[in-house]
Design a protein around this motif. Structure first.
Motif, PDB file in Angstrom:
ATOM      1  N   PHE A 102      41.429  38.416  40.637  1.00  0.00           N
ATOM      2  CA  PHE A 102      40.041  38.449  41.094  1.00  0.00           C
ATOM      3  C   PHE A 102      39.521  39.882  41.068  1.00  0.00           C
ATOM      4  CE2 PHE A 102      42.960  38.339  44.674  1.00  0.00           C
ATOM      5  CZ  PHE A 102      42.543  39.368  45.505  1.00  0.00           C
ATOM      6  N   GLU A 103      38.202  40.005  41.086  1.00  0.00           N
ATOM      7  CA  GLU A 103      37.543  41.303  40.986  1.00  0.00           C
ATOM      8  C   GLU A 103      37.964  42.234  42.120  1.00  0.00           C
ATOM      9  OE1 GLU A 103      35.630  42.447  38.633  1.00  0.00           O
ATOM     10  OE2 GLU A 103      35.516  40.584  37.453  1.00  0.00           O
ATOM     11  N   LYS A 104      38.164  43.504  41.780  1.00  0.00           N
ATOM     12  CA  LYS A 104      38.612  44.461  42.787  1.00  0.00           C
ATOM     13  C   LYS A 104      37.548  44.777  43.827  1.00  0.00           C
ATOM     14  CE  LYS A 104      42.468  46.696  40.522  1.00  0.00           C
ATOM     15  NZ  LYS A 104      43.143  47.983  40.261  1.00  0.00           N
ATOM     16  N   ARG A 118      35.263  27.978  38.421  1.00  0.00           N
ATOM     17  CA  ARG A 118      35.069  29.398  38.132  1.00  0.00           C
ATOM     18  C   ARG A 118      35.711  30.291  39.187  1.00  0.00           C
ATOM     19  NH1 ARG A 118      28.572  29.152  36.605  1.00  0.00           N
ATOM     20  NH2 ARG A 118      28.766  27.587  34.921  1.00  0.00           N
ATOM     21  N   LYS A 119      36.017  29.697  40.333  1.00  0.00           N
ATOM     22  CA  LYS A 119      36.679  30.431  41.406  1.00  0.00           C
ATOM     23  C   LYS A 119      38.194  30.408  41.189  1.00  0.00           C
ATOM     24  CE  LYS A 119      33.398  31.318  44.658  1.00  0.00           C
ATOM     25  NZ  LYS A 119      33.262  32.545  45.488  1.00  0.00           N
ATOM     26  N   ASN A 149      37.179  34.657  47.046  1.00  0.00           N
ATOM     27  CA  ASN A 149      37.404  33.968  45.784  1.00  0.00           C
ATOM     28  C   ASN A 149      37.940  32.552  45.957  1.00  0.00           C
ATOM     29  OD1 ASN A 149      36.995  36.146  43.518  1.00  0.00           O
ATOM     30  ND2 ASN A 149      38.022  37.171  45.220  1.00  0.00           N
ATOM     31  N   LEU A 150      37.785  32.022  47.158  1.00  0.00           N
ATOM     32  CA  LEU A 150      38.202  30.653  47.437  1.00  0.00           C
ATOM     33  C   LEU A 150      37.034  29.695  47.247  1.00  0.00           C
ATOM     34  CD1 LEU A 150      40.247  31.300  50.709  1.00  0.00           C
ATOM     35  CD2 LEU A 150      41.118  31.179  48.356  1.00  0.00           C
ATOM     36  N   ALA A 151      37.271  28.635  46.508  1.00  0.00           N
ATOM     37  CA  ALA A 151      36.262  27.579  46.390  1.00  0.00           C
ATOM     38  C   ALA A 151      36.342  26.689  47.627  1.00  0.00           C
ATOM     39  CB  ALA A 151      36.501  26.761  45.134  1.00  0.00           C
ATOM     40  N   THR A 195      47.186  44.926  37.058  1.00  0.00           N
ATOM     41  CA  THR A 195      46.092  45.176  37.998  1.00  0.00           C
ATOM     42  C   THR A 195      45.254  46.394  37.644  1.00  0.00           C
ATOM     43  OG1 THR A 195      47.595  46.424  39.440  1.00  0.00           O
ATOM     44  CG2 THR A 195      47.340  44.068  39.877  1.00  0.00           C
ATOM     45  N   GLN A 196      45.212  46.758  36.394  1.00  0.00           N
ATOM     46  CA  GLN A 196      44.378  47.882  35.995  1.00  0.00           C
ATOM     47  C   GLN A 196      42.904  47.591  36.248  1.00  0.00           C
ATOM     48  OE1 GLN A 196      45.509  51.034  34.729  1.00  0.00           O
ATOM     49  NE2 GLN A 196      47.304  50.129  35.702  1.00  0.00           N
ATOM     50  N   GLU A 197      42.487  46.353  36.000  1.00  0.00           N
ATOM     51  CA  GLU A 197      41.067  46.012  36.130  1.00  0.00           C
ATOM     52  C   GLU A 197      40.787  44.987  37.223  1.00  0.00           C
ATOM     53  OE1 GLU A 197      39.612  44.837  32.331  1.00  0.00           O
ATOM     54  OE2 GLU A 197      40.022  46.772  31.395  1.00  0.00           O
ATOM     55  N   ARG A 198      41.747  44.139  37.541  1.00  0.00           N
ATOM     56  CA  ARG A 198      41.545  43.087  38.535  1.00  0.00           C
ATOM     57  C   ARG A 198      42.739  43.059  39.480  1.00  0.00           C
ATOM     58  NH1 ARG A 198      37.880  39.060  37.228  1.00  0.00           N
ATOM     59  NH2 ARG A 198      39.146  37.408  38.163  1.00  0.00           N
ATOM     60  N   HIS A 199      42.511  42.534  40.667  1.00  0.00           N
ATOM     61  CA  HIS A 199      43.615  42.301  41.593  1.00  0.00           C
ATOM     62  C   HIS A 199      44.448  41.125  41.103  1.00  0.00           C
ATOM     63  CE1 HIS A 199      43.021  45.074  44.853  1.00  0.00           C
ATOM     64  NE2 HIS A 199      41.782  44.673  45.088  1.00  0.00           N
TER      65      HIS A 199
END
Length: 331
Positions: A198-200, A192-193, A207-209, A145-149
């Motif tokens: 997912f983005e922090k 894509r979702k 982030n749910l389609a 999780t350094q860059e994303r959740h």
């Protein structure tokens, strides 16, 4: 077939557990995952009952009409396994076959390791047997999780995911079910979702389609049932399963290197993201489960195979349950 389902309650391991039952014969326990309930087995209950089994699908601890203890520690893996042992005893049986999906798969694997005398055969869906790793899960989260959740890390903050989902239960449940399905993975835009990472700067629910219409395997009645169950019970209990990941690791040091000795099958959707996430465990199943009968990836299926591909899933389960190596364990 709903008219043939018998809804019952029993006490096990200090809680009142709801379950649905149909059929007579050797006992098969169906253990659901997140965010589901006994209802996710609505297709398999009659199929297995008609094949000659006593089928019991419980609402596991924290779900549906089963009790929901408040303490986070009430949902550790040893307690959850003890719930299954108590259920078998309450049903007046001495042994059972376990079928688990998602978290239910991990629970079934643990219960089988702890009580091989009671749980004689095992079917794992979507999540392969995951032997205890040497690194504490929270340490792995730190790396991931350094860059994303990572969704399991995101769930650790008490109340965060509950408030997001409960703000619009129907939208969230539809989004989770659809995003994890093959229909979403095959859609040019929706693919894509995703909520595994997912983005922090975003929330889990962002982030749910969401489908333009319900997928063919999920009717309005089905979705209404899930929404009603979680509206009445909330999400705290089900999310507390995730909040015990480190605790589970600490409690099970004695299982380092343990292999599952029972006859076992594994099946997942070919488009299930868990297969990529647990690639190592999937590829080493034959080593860690020496009596593995078969591992199958079902085409055009995502994470919810017993709902997305009910006939294929039921057929695989029945074929496994009728194998001589399984039948010999039932007497």
């Amino acid at each position: 077939m709903a008219e043939e389902w018998q809804h019952s309650y029993t006490f096990t391991n200090g809680i009142r557990m709801h379950y649905v039952e149909q059929g007579e014969g050797p006992l098969v326990l169906l253990c659901h995952g997140w965010p589901e309930s006994w209802y996710s087995w609505r297709h398999q209950i009659p199929a297995l009952a008609n094949a000659g089994f006593r089928v019991v699908a419980p609402d596991l601890r924290g779900y549906g009409d089963t009790e929901k203890p408040v303490p986070v520690e009430a949902y550790d893996i040893l307690t959850l396994a003890a719930d299954l042992v108590g259920l078998v005893n309450a049903l007046g049986e001495e042994h059972a076959i376990l079928v688990g999906h998602d978290w239910g798969s991990m629970l079934a694997a643990m219960a089988s390791l702890l009580r091989p005398d009671m749980f004689r055969a095992l079917a794992l869906l979507s999540v392969p047997y995951m032997p205890r790793r040497r690194i504490r899960p929270s340490a792995q989260f730190h790396t991931l999780t350094q860059e994303r959740h990572f969704y399991q890390e995101y769930f650790q903050v008490f109340g965060r995911i509950e408030s997001e989902i409960e703000a619009d239960m129907r939208r969230a449940l539809l989004g989770i079910l659809y995003t994890g399905s093959a229909a979403s993975r095959l859609h040019p835009e929706h693919r894509r979702k995703g909520f595994i990472t997912f983005e922090k700067s975003t929330r889990f629910v962002d982030n749910l389609a969401l489908p333009d219409g319900l997928p063919t395997w999920l009717s309005d009645e089905d979705l209404d049932t899930f929404v009603d169950q979680f509206t009445r019970g909330g999400f705290a209990g089900p999310i507390n399963w995730y909040r015990n990941i480190d605790r589970n690791w600490s409690l099970t040091a004695f299982l380092d290197g343990a292999r599952i000795g029972q006859p076992t099958m594994f099946a997942a959707g070919e488009l299930d993201g868990v297969i990529r996430m647990a690639k190592m465990e999937y590829e080493t199943l034959e080593i860690n489960v020496p009596r593995l009968w078969k591992k199958t990836l079902i085409p055009d299926a995502g994470h919810w195979i017993q709902q997305e591909k009910p006939e294929q899933t039921s057929r695989l389960l029945i074929e496994f349950l009728q194998q001589p190596q399984v039948v010999s364990q039932l007497s």
